[in-house]
Write an enzyme that holds these catalytic residues in place. Structure first.
Site, PDB file in Angstrom:
ATOM      1  N   ASN A   1      46.892  59.344  74.303  1.00 38.94           N
ATOM      2  CA  ASN A   1      46.789  59.080  72.870  1.00 38.94           C
ATOM      3  C   ASN A   1      46.796  60.382  72.091  1.00 38.94           C
ATOM      4  O   ASN A   1      46.597  61.470  72.661  1.00 38.94           O
ATOM      5  CB  ASN A   1      45.507  58.307  72.572  1.00 38.94           C
ATOM      6  CG  ASN A   1      45.513  56.918  73.154  1.00 38.94           C
ATOM      7  OD1 ASN A   1      46.509  56.200  73.064  1.00 38.94           O
ATOM      8  ND2 ASN A   1      44.400  56.520  73.755  1.00 38.94           N
TER       9      ASN A   1
ATOM     10  N   CYS B   1      51.744  52.002  77.217  1.00 36.99           N
ATOM     11  CA  CYS B   1      52.183  51.796  75.839  1.00 36.99           C
ATOM     12  C   CYS B   1      53.536  51.106  75.897  1.00 36.99           C
ATOM     13  O   CYS B   1      54.489  51.651  76.472  1.00 36.99           O
ATOM     14  CB  CYS B   1      52.277  53.123  75.103  1.00 36.99           C
ATOM     15  SG  CYS B   1      52.996  52.995  73.464  1.00 36.99           S
ATOM     16  N   GLY B   2      53.619  49.904  75.327  1.00 40.73           N
ATOM     17  CA  GLY B   2      54.853  49.131  75.421  1.00 40.73           C
ATOM     18  C   GLY B   2      56.021  49.755  74.695  1.00 40.73           C
ATOM     19  O   GLY B   2      57.164  49.721  75.173  1.00 40.73           O
TER      20      GLY B   2
ATOM     21  N   ASN C   1      45.797  46.961  78.820  1.00 40.76           N
ATOM     22  CA  ASN C   1      44.849  47.671  77.966  1.00 40.76           C
ATOM     23  C   ASN C   1      44.216  46.633  77.030  1.00 40.76           C
ATOM     24  O   ASN C   1      44.737  45.539  76.861  1.00 40.76           O
ATOM     25  CB  ASN C   1      45.521  48.826  77.204  1.00 40.76           C
ATOM     26  CG  ASN C   1      46.674  48.383  76.341  1.00 40.76           C
ATOM     27  OD1 ASN C   1      47.061  47.228  76.322  1.00 40.76           O
ATOM     28  ND2 ASN C   1      47.259  49.309  75.599  1.00 40.76           N
TER      29      ASN C   1
ATOM     30  N   ASN D   1      42.105  48.181  70.926  1.00 46.33           N
ATOM     31  CA  ASN D   1      43.096  48.140  69.856  1.00 46.33           C
ATOM     32  C   ASN D   1      42.862  46.868  69.040  1.00 46.33           C
ATOM     33  O   ASN D   1      42.650  45.799  69.614  1.00 46.33           O
ATOM     34  CB  ASN D   1      44.519  48.115  70.420  1.00 46.33           C
ATOM     35  CG  ASN D   1      44.848  49.343  71.231  1.00 46.33           C
ATOM     36  OD1 ASN D   1      44.287  50.408  71.015  1.00 46.33           O
ATOM     37  ND2 ASN D   1      45.746  49.196  72.189  1.00 46.33           N
TER      38      ASN D   1
ATOM     39  N   GLU E   1      45.125  51.518  66.547  1.00 46.12           N
ATOM     40  CA  GLU E   1      45.071  51.850  67.964  1.00 46.12           C
ATOM     41  C   GLU E   1      43.901  52.782  68.246  1.00 46.12           C
ATOM     42  O   GLU E   1      43.691  53.766  67.528  1.00 46.12           O
ATOM     43  CB  GLU E   1      46.373  52.532  68.415  1.00 46.12           C
ATOM     44  CG  GLU E   1      47.565  51.601  68.489  1.00 46.12           C
ATOM     45  CD  GLU E   1      48.704  52.210  69.287  1.00 46.12           C
ATOM     46  OE1 GLU E   1      48.489  52.532  70.474  1.00 46.12           O
ATOM     47  OE2 GLU E   1      49.790  52.406  68.716  1.00 46.12           O
ATOM     48  N   ARG E   2      43.179  52.493  69.307  1.00 51.43           N
ATOM     49  CA  ARG E   2      42.075  53.359  69.709  1.00 51.43           C
ATOM     50  C   ARG E   2      42.620  54.755  70.012  1.00 51.43           C
ATOM     51  O   ARG E   2      43.665  54.913  70.636  1.00 51.43           O
ATOM     52  CB  ARG E   2      41.352  52.786  70.927  1.00 51.43           C
ATOM     53  CG  ARG E   2      42.251  52.586  72.127  1.00 51.43           C
ATOM     54  CD  ARG E   2      41.523  52.082  73.347  1.00 51.43           C
ATOM     55  NE  ARG E   2      42.488  51.929  74.447  1.00 51.43           N
ATOM     56  CZ  ARG E   2      42.145  51.759  75.711  1.00 51.43           C
ATOM     57  NH1 ARG E   2      40.879  51.701  76.064  1.00 51.43           N
ATOM     58  NH2 ARG E   2      43.071  51.641  76.639  1.00 51.43           N
TER      59      ARG E   2
ATOM     60  N   CYS F   1      52.912  48.788  67.732  1.00 52.30           N
ATOM     61  CA  CYS F   1      52.210  48.861  69.016  1.00 52.30           C
ATOM     62  C   CYS F   1      52.816  47.800  69.910  1.00 52.30           C
ATOM     63  O   CYS F   1      52.719  46.606  69.613  1.00 52.30           O
ATOM     64  CB  CYS F   1      50.706  48.637  68.831  1.00 52.30           C
ATOM     65  SG  CYS F   1      49.782  48.550  70.385  1.00 52.30           S
ATOM     66  N   GLY F   2      53.443  48.216  70.993  1.00 50.08           N
ATOM     67  CA  GLY F   2      54.135  47.272  71.864  1.00 50.08           C
ATOM     68  C   GLY F   2      53.187  46.336  72.587  1.00 50.08           C
ATOM     69  O   GLY F   2      53.380  45.112  72.591  1.00 50.08           O
ATOM     70  N   THR F   3      52.135  46.884  73.211  1.00 52.63           N
ATOM     71  CA  THR F   3      51.175  46.013  73.881  1.00 52.63           C
ATOM     72  C   THR F   3      50.464  45.145  72.848  1.00 52.63           C
ATOM     73  O   THR F   3      50.113  43.992  73.119  1.00 52.63           O
ATOM     74  CB  THR F   3      50.153  46.825  74.693  1.00 52.63           C
ATOM     75  OG1 THR F   3      49.506  47.774  73.843  1.00 52.63           O
ATOM     76  CG2 THR F   3      50.821  47.540  75.853  1.00 52.63           C
TER      77      THR F   3
END
Length: 324
Positions: free
Chosen positions: A95, A104-105, A194, A227, A253-254, A262-264
């Protein structure tokens, strides 16, 4: 002053620390990353260096730093490769604050484009990449009409709801307070390798009012952070004969703050909204993020696929001395 012997005069000088670092800047729906080719595992990518590279004023700038390294160079990479020999390359993701993240997606798609650039993958078949959330397989897919960037689809692995059906029935298993919103809102925990907390909002005006400069307060407090996604369902539409769900989201996002994508998080949002909507809800979702659009497909076996663009925008020579 002592004299220098002939042997000393011809002795090679001690290697000096590198003062320049070659990096590439890339993004997936404006979720941006600093990419480092360190296949040999020589770079000491500590938290301080990550934070300086990701700094948007004093560094290159990004939501995170992705180091491409041979799986054999990391213990977690070797463990993965033992079961998945094709996963030769590992996504060492950090990060923006330097903290280590599982996956990360958006980043894994951008890393796939980076591997193409480096000649490690020709864009056909599947590219297996090791991550701290397991092996992720990437393939090129047709881009939607109007997209100028190539699209990549990533198998995201299992998606689960830690709170189970009881949490779905109750609307969530967490409480989230977001600046700009009047009261704490229920949130559903979703695990995409995550942790995520998904909050449903009633309309886009409420979504716009939310202030994500500061991290939302989540109760009970997750031990490793979480997140937080805010989502507004936008209904369904017919796309190529398939009924597809549509949502709009924002995310904090954390370790980063609010990001353009953010993909995920998109996967978590699709899984949460479908769970709330019931078994007749679509399995394919178009997720609108501030940086663009991604597509999520939820399979009957509990796995998910994320598809979206990936763009490499710059090659950069970083002066490490000037970086500080």
């Amino acid at each position: 002053m002592s004299a220098t012997s002939p042997a000393e005069a011809t002795r090679p000088a001690a290697p000096q620390p590198a003062t320049r670092l070659s990096v590439v800047k890339g993004h997936g729906t404006h979720n941006d990353f600093v990419l480092v080719d360190d296949r040999a595992g020589r770079l000491d990518l500590d938290a301080g260096l990550v934070a300086r590279l990701a700094d948007r004023r004093g560094g290159v700038g990004g939501d995170g730093v992705i180091r491409l390294v041979a799986s054999a160079m990391l213990p977690e990479g070797r463990d993965l490769q033992a079961g998945e020999p094709a996963a030769r390359w590992f996504m060492d993701y950090r990060n923006a604050d330097g903290s280590v993240a599982q996956m990360c997606g958006n980043g894994v798609r951008v890393l796939a484009a980076f591997c193409e650039r480096l000649g490690l993958w020709d864009g056909t078949g599947e590219l297996a990449l090791g991550t701290r959330a397991g092996v992720r397989r990437v393939r090129r897919v047709p881009a939607p009409d109007g997209s100028s960037a190539p699209w990549y689809a990533v198998g995201m692995g299992m998606v689960s709801l830690p709170g189970g059906e009881a949490a779905v029935d109750e609307g969530g298993d967490l409480q989230v307070r977001v600046d700009g919103l009047d009261v704490p809102r229920p949130a559903l925990s979703v695990d995409v390798g995550n942790p995520h907390a998904v909050v449903a909002l009633s309309d886009e005006a409420t979504l716009a009012r939310a202030e994500l400069v500061h991290a939302p307060v989540v109760r009970p407090t997750p031990v490793d952070g979480v997140n937080v996604e805010l989502v507004v369902p936008l209904g369904e539409q017919l796309v190529d004969g398939e009924t597809v769900g549509r949502v709009r989201m924002r995310v904090h996002e954390r370790g980063v703050g609010e990001t353009s994508s953010c993909g995920t998080g998109a996967v978590a949002v699709a899984a949460a909204v479908r769970s709330w909507a019931g078994p007749s809800a679509p399995t394919t979702w178009l997720v609108q993020v501030p940086g663009g659009m991604v597509r999520v497909r939820l399979a009957a076996d509990g796995t998910a696929e994320l598809a979206g663009p990936a763009v490499l925008v710059a090659d950069v020579q970083v002066d490490l001395d000037a970086l500080g």
